[in-house]
Design a protein around this motif. Structure first.
Motif, short mmCIF file in Angstrom:
data_model
loop_
_atom_site.label_atom_id
_atom_site.label_comp_id
_atom_site.label_asym_id
_atom_site.label_seq_id
_atom_site.Cartn_x
_atom_site.Cartn_y
_atom_site.Cartn_z
N ASP A 59 21.04 61.04 -96.89
CA ASP A 59 19.75 60.50 -97.26
C ASP A 59 19.84 59.00 -97.48
OD1 ASP A 59 17.17 60.19 -98.15
OD2 ASP A 59 17.31 61.74 -99.68
N ASP A 60 18.72 58.31 -97.29
CA ASP A 60 18.67 56.87 -97.53
C ASP A 60 18.96 56.54 -98.99
OD1 ASP A 60 18.03 56.32 -94.91
OD2 ASP A 60 15.89 56.22 -95.27
N TYR A 61 18.66 57.46 -99.88
CA TYR A 61 18.86 57.24 -101.31
C TYR A 61 19.79 58.31 -101.87
CZ TYR A 61 14.79 54.34 -100.55
OH TYR A 61 13.92 53.40 -100.08
N PRO A 62 21.04 58.00 -102.09
CA PRO A 62 21.97 59.00 -102.61
C PRO A 62 21.64 59.44 -104.04
CG PRO A 62 23.13 56.96 -102.02
CD PRO A 62 21.70 56.76 -101.73
N VAL A 63 20.97 58.60 -104.81
CA VAL A 63 20.57 58.96 -106.17
C VAL A 63 19.06 59.20 -106.15
CG1 VAL A 63 20.47 58.24 -108.58
CG2 VAL A 63 22.41 57.53 -107.15
N ARG A 64 18.68 60.46 -106.41
CA ARG A 64 17.26 60.85 -106.41
C ARG A 64 16.93 61.44 -107.77
NH1 ARG A 64 14.83 61.15 -101.01
NH2 ARG A 64 13.09 61.87 -102.28
N ALA A 65 15.70 61.21 -108.21
CA ALA A 65 15.28 61.73 -109.52
C ALA A 65 13.78 61.89 -109.56
CB ALA A 65 15.73 60.77 -110.62
N VAL A 66 13.33 62.63 -110.56
CA VAL A 66 11.92 62.69 -110.89
C VAL A 66 11.77 62.20 -112.32
CG1 VAL A 66 11.23 64.50 -109.28
CG2 VAL A 66 12.05 65.13 -111.53
N MET A 67 10.75 61.40 -112.53
CA MET A 67 10.47 60.86 -113.86
C MET A 67 9.07 61.29 -114.25
SD MET A 67 10.22 56.84 -114.95
CE MET A 67 11.58 56.49 -116.05
N MET A 68 8.95 61.93 -115.40
CA MET A 68 7.66 62.30 -115.94
C MET A 68 7.26 61.20 -116.92
SD MET A 68 9.25 65.07 -114.79
CE MET A 68 10.32 65.72 -116.02
N ILE A 69 6.00 60.78 -116.85
CA ILE A 69 5.55 59.65 -117.65
C ILE A 69 4.30 60.02 -118.44
CG2 ILE A 69 4.67 57.28 -117.57
CD1 ILE A 69 6.27 56.87 -115.01
N GLU A 70 4.32 59.68 -119.73
CA GLU A 70 3.15 59.80 -120.57
C GLU A 70 2.62 58.39 -120.83
OE1 GLU A 70 2.84 62.50 -124.24
OE2 GLU A 70 3.16 60.49 -125.08
N ILE A 71 1.31 58.25 -120.73
CA ILE A 71 0.66 56.95 -120.88
C ILE A 71 -0.07 56.88 -122.22
CG2 ILE A 71 -1.10 55.40 -119.88
CD1 ILE A 71 1.43 55.83 -118.16
N PHE A 123 7.06 49.15 -119.08
CA PHE A 123 5.66 48.92 -118.72
C PHE A 123 4.81 49.12 -119.97
CE2 PHE A 123 5.92 50.18 -113.92
CZ PHE A 123 6.73 49.09 -113.68
N GLU A 124 3.84 48.26 -120.14
CA GLU A 124 3.04 48.21 -121.37
C GLU A 124 2.43 49.54 -121.78
OE1 GLU A 124 -1.00 46.04 -122.88
OE2 GLU A 124 0.25 45.00 -121.42
N SER A 125 1.88 50.30 -120.86
CA SER A 125 1.17 51.52 -121.22
C SER A 125 2.05 52.78 -121.25
CB SER A 125 -0.02 51.73 -120.29
OG SER A 125 0.43 51.80 -118.95
N VAL A 126 3.31 52.66 -120.91
CA VAL A 126 4.20 53.83 -120.91
C VAL A 126 4.62 54.13 -122.35
CG1 VAL A 126 6.46 54.70 -120.20
CG2 VAL A 126 5.02 53.46 -118.57
N SER A 127 4.32 55.35 -122.82
CA SER A 127 4.69 55.71 -124.18
C SER A 127 5.90 56.64 -124.25
CB SER A 127 3.51 56.33 -124.92
OG SER A 127 3.12 57.54 -124.31
N LEU A 128 6.11 57.45 -123.20
CA LEU A 128 7.21 58.41 -123.22
C LEU A 128 7.58 58.76 -121.78
CD1 LEU A 128 8.94 60.28 -125.09
CD2 LEU A 128 7.16 62.00 -124.78
N THR A 129 8.87 58.94 -121.53
CA THR A 129 9.32 59.37 -120.21
C THR A 129 10.38 60.45 -120.37
OG1 THR A 129 11.16 57.79 -119.99
CG2 THR A 129 8.98 57.06 -119.23
N GLU A 130 10.51 61.23 -119.33
CA GLU A 130 11.62 62.19 -119.22
C GLU A 130 12.05 62.15 -117.76
OE1 GLU A 130 12.24 66.96 -119.30
OE2 GLU A 130 11.09 66.10 -120.96
#
Length: 142
Positions: A59-71, A123-130
Motif C-alpha cells: 500500500d502507498d501508506y504502510p501506517v493506516r488508522a481510523v480516528m474518531m472525532i468529537e467536536i 484543531f480548535e473545535s476538536v474536544s475528544l479523539t480516539e
C-alpha cells in the motif's frame, strides 16, 4: 437474480479474476451459460467491474488508522475543510453515533502518523479523539 447469478456473484466476490471455465465447474453449468449470465449481470449494471485487491504490505501508506472525532458544539464545514487540508487524511465521514466524524488516515511511518494525530487534536473545535491503527485488512471494497 436467479440461483446461478447469486452463485456467480458469491464466487466473484472472493476472486474477481476467476476464469469462466472455473466458474462453470464450480457451479455445475456450461461455460456458455456462465458467460450469458455474466453478460446479463454486466448489462443490467449488477456487476460494474472487476478489481484487484492489493496486499496492504504494498500500500502507498504502510501506517493506516481510523480516528474518531468529537467536536465542541455543532459540527461545522470548517472542521471538514481543516481535515481535508491534512495530506495524511484519506477520507472524512460524518456519523450519527457517538462520534461526529470518522477520519481515515494514512502515513509513511509512525513518526508521521504521530505528528498527524497530534496536529488534528490541536484543531480548535476538536474536544475528544480516539484513534485505532489498522493491523490487518480482511476485506476492502472500493
Amino acid at each position: 437474480m436467479d440461483r446461478i447469478d447469486q452463485q456467480l456473484i458469491a464466487i466473484l466476490r472472493q476472486d474477481g479474476r476467476r476464469a469462466i471455465a472455473d466458474l462453470a465447474a464450480d457451479i455445475g453449468a456450461s461455460r456458455a451459460t456462465v458467460r450469458n449470465h455474466l453478460n446479463r449481470l454486466e448489462d443490467r449494471g449488477v456487476i460494474r467491474g472487476y478489481t484487484v485487491q492489493l496486499n496492504t504490505d504494498f500500500d502507498d501508506y504502510p501506517v493506516r488508522a481510523v480516528m474518531m472525532i468529537e467536536i465542541k458544539g455543532k459540527p461545522c464545514p470548517k472542521i471538514v475543510k481543516q481535515l481535508m487540508g491534512v495530506p495524511q487524511v484519506l477520507a472524512v465521514h460524518s456519523t450519527n453515533g457517538r462520534w461526529d466524524y470518522i477520519v481515515e488516515l494514512g502515513a509513511d511511518n509512525l513518526s508521521e502518523f504521530d505528528d498527524t494525530i497530534q496536529a488534528i487534536r490541536l484543531f480548535e473545535s476538536v474536544s475528544l479523539t480516539e484513534t485505532s491503527l489498522q493491523l490487518t485488512t480482511y476485506k476492502q471494497v472500493r
